[in-house]
Design a protein around this motif. Structure first.
Motif, PDB file in Angstrom:
ATOM      1  N   HIS A 220       0.839  -1.202   0.000  1.00 64.40           N
ATOM      2  CA  HIS A 220       0.000   0.000   0.000  1.00 64.40           C
ATOM      3  C   HIS A 220       0.874   1.251   0.000  1.00 64.40           C
ATOM      4  O   HIS A 220       0.548   2.259  -0.651  1.00 64.40           O
ATOM      5  CB  HIS A 220      -0.925   0.008   1.213  1.00 64.40           C
TER       6      HIS A 220
ATOM      7  N   ALA B 249       1.901   1.680  -3.458  1.00 64.06           N
ATOM      8  CA  ALA B 249       0.790   2.199  -4.261  1.00 64.06           C
ATOM      9  C   ALA B 249       0.600   3.691  -4.021  1.00 64.06           C
ATOM     10  O   ALA B 249       0.342   4.458  -4.961  1.00 64.06           O
ATOM     11  CB  ALA B 249      -0.496   1.442  -3.931  1.00 64.06           C
TER      12      ALA B 249
ATOM     13  N   SER C 149       2.091  -2.577 -11.368  1.00 63.51           N
ATOM     14  CA  SER C 149       1.575  -1.651 -10.366  1.00 63.51           C
ATOM     15  C   SER C 149       1.170  -2.391  -9.098  1.00 63.51           C
ATOM     16  O   SER C 149       0.793  -3.565  -9.133  1.00 63.51           O
ATOM     17  CB  SER C 149       0.377  -0.879 -10.929  1.00 63.51           C
TER      18      SER C 149
ATOM     19  N   ARG D 175      -0.758  -3.785  -5.948  1.00 64.99           N
ATOM     20  CA  ARG D 175      -2.119  -4.191  -5.607  1.00 64.99           C
ATOM     21  C   ARG D 175      -2.105  -4.724  -4.177  1.00 64.99           C
ATOM     22  O   ARG D 175      -1.873  -5.909  -3.959  1.00 64.99           O
ATOM     23  CB  ARG D 175      -2.620  -5.254  -6.584  1.00 64.99           C
TER      24      ARG D 175
ATOM     25  N   LEU E 112      -4.560  -7.804  -3.087  1.00 63.22           N
ATOM     26  CA  LEU E 112      -4.173  -9.039  -3.757  1.00 63.22           C
ATOM     27  C   LEU E 112      -2.869  -9.579  -3.179  1.00 63.22           C
ATOM     28  O   LEU E 112      -2.732 -10.794  -2.941  1.00 63.22           O
ATOM     29  CB  LEU E 112      -4.029  -8.799  -5.261  1.00 63.22           C
TER      30      LEU E 112
END
Length: 231
Positions: free
Chosen positions: A72, A75, A142, A144, A147
């Motif tokens: 995260h 991200a 990218s 995730r 997931l």
């Protein structure tokens, strides 16, 4: 018209392979080491099994939490970089053209062709071109977080179940050698499979993972035996 040839490279599966192998490897090593340490401390069969199940749940949640937080953060960084790039495209379009052109020149294209490639790619998808070639962000790579967390927890649980099944089925008197032996076999298979799929030397993968697995289990069992005599 000839059929389109589609090359398949091992690098396309390195990401999921690494995550699956690390998760399953951690599940086997940590759970087997835990139950061996408890068994070496002369615990009952039921206590050993409870400790193993608790280790599975705790380990899977720890893997999921750590992976989610880590991915995260990645991200969030990607989104911040894309937001900045989008703003730069709006305020300095020509400068971004030059920047992309310089990237392609650095990769070996002559200046005229590099400028043409940059113009065509930016006309098609300017943000996508800069995300991919300047920032190294693509749809396939990218982050995730959800997931990644589920995959890590699942692979850890699959690995942890293997020694737990042996604990559940093995007689108490033979539990330590059976858990140790089967866990090393599981680890050897996993290391060999990962090496084979990744195109590396199979025996090197087998020896590497079994050595460290045996070391972890041996140290934990030794600590359990030592504490068992003190308690």
């Amino acid at each position: 018209m000839p059929a389109r040839h589609r090359e398949r490279h091992r690098t396309q599966r390195i990401g999921w392979l690494r995550a699956a192998v690390l998760g399953a490897n951690d599940g086997i090593v940590s759970t087997a080491s835990l139950v061996l340490g408890v068994a070496a401390a002369h615990a009952t069969h039921g206590s050993i099994l409870v400790a193993g199940v608790a280790g599975l749940v705790a380990g899977a949640m720890s893997m999921a939490t750590g992976e989610y937080v880590s991915v995260h953060s990645q991200a969030d960084t990607e989104q911040a970089e894309l937001k900045l790039e989008r703003k730069e495209l709006e305020t300095d379009d020509q400068g971004e053209h030059k920047e992309l052109t310089a990237i392609y020149i650095g990769r070996g294209l002559d200046p005229a062709l590099a400028q043409q490639v940059a113009e065509q790619l930016m006309a098609h998808d300017a943000l996508g071109a800069h995300a991919r070639d300047e920032l190294g962000i693509s749809a396939t790579l990218s982050a995730r977080p959800t997931l990644a967390a589920l995959a890590s927890a699942g692979s850890f649980a699959v690995g942890a179940v293997m020694p737990l099944l042996v604990v559940a089925l093995a007689p108490h008197t033979s539990l330590i050698p059976l858990v140790s032996g089967t866990s090393l076999v599981f680890l050897a298979f996993l290391g060999g499979l990962a090496a084979y799929v990744g195109g590396a030397r199979v025996m090197a993968g087998v020896m590497r993972v079994t050595f460290w697995g045996a070391l972890a289990m041996g140290l934990t069992a030794g600590v359990g035996a030592l504490l068992g005599t003190v308690a």
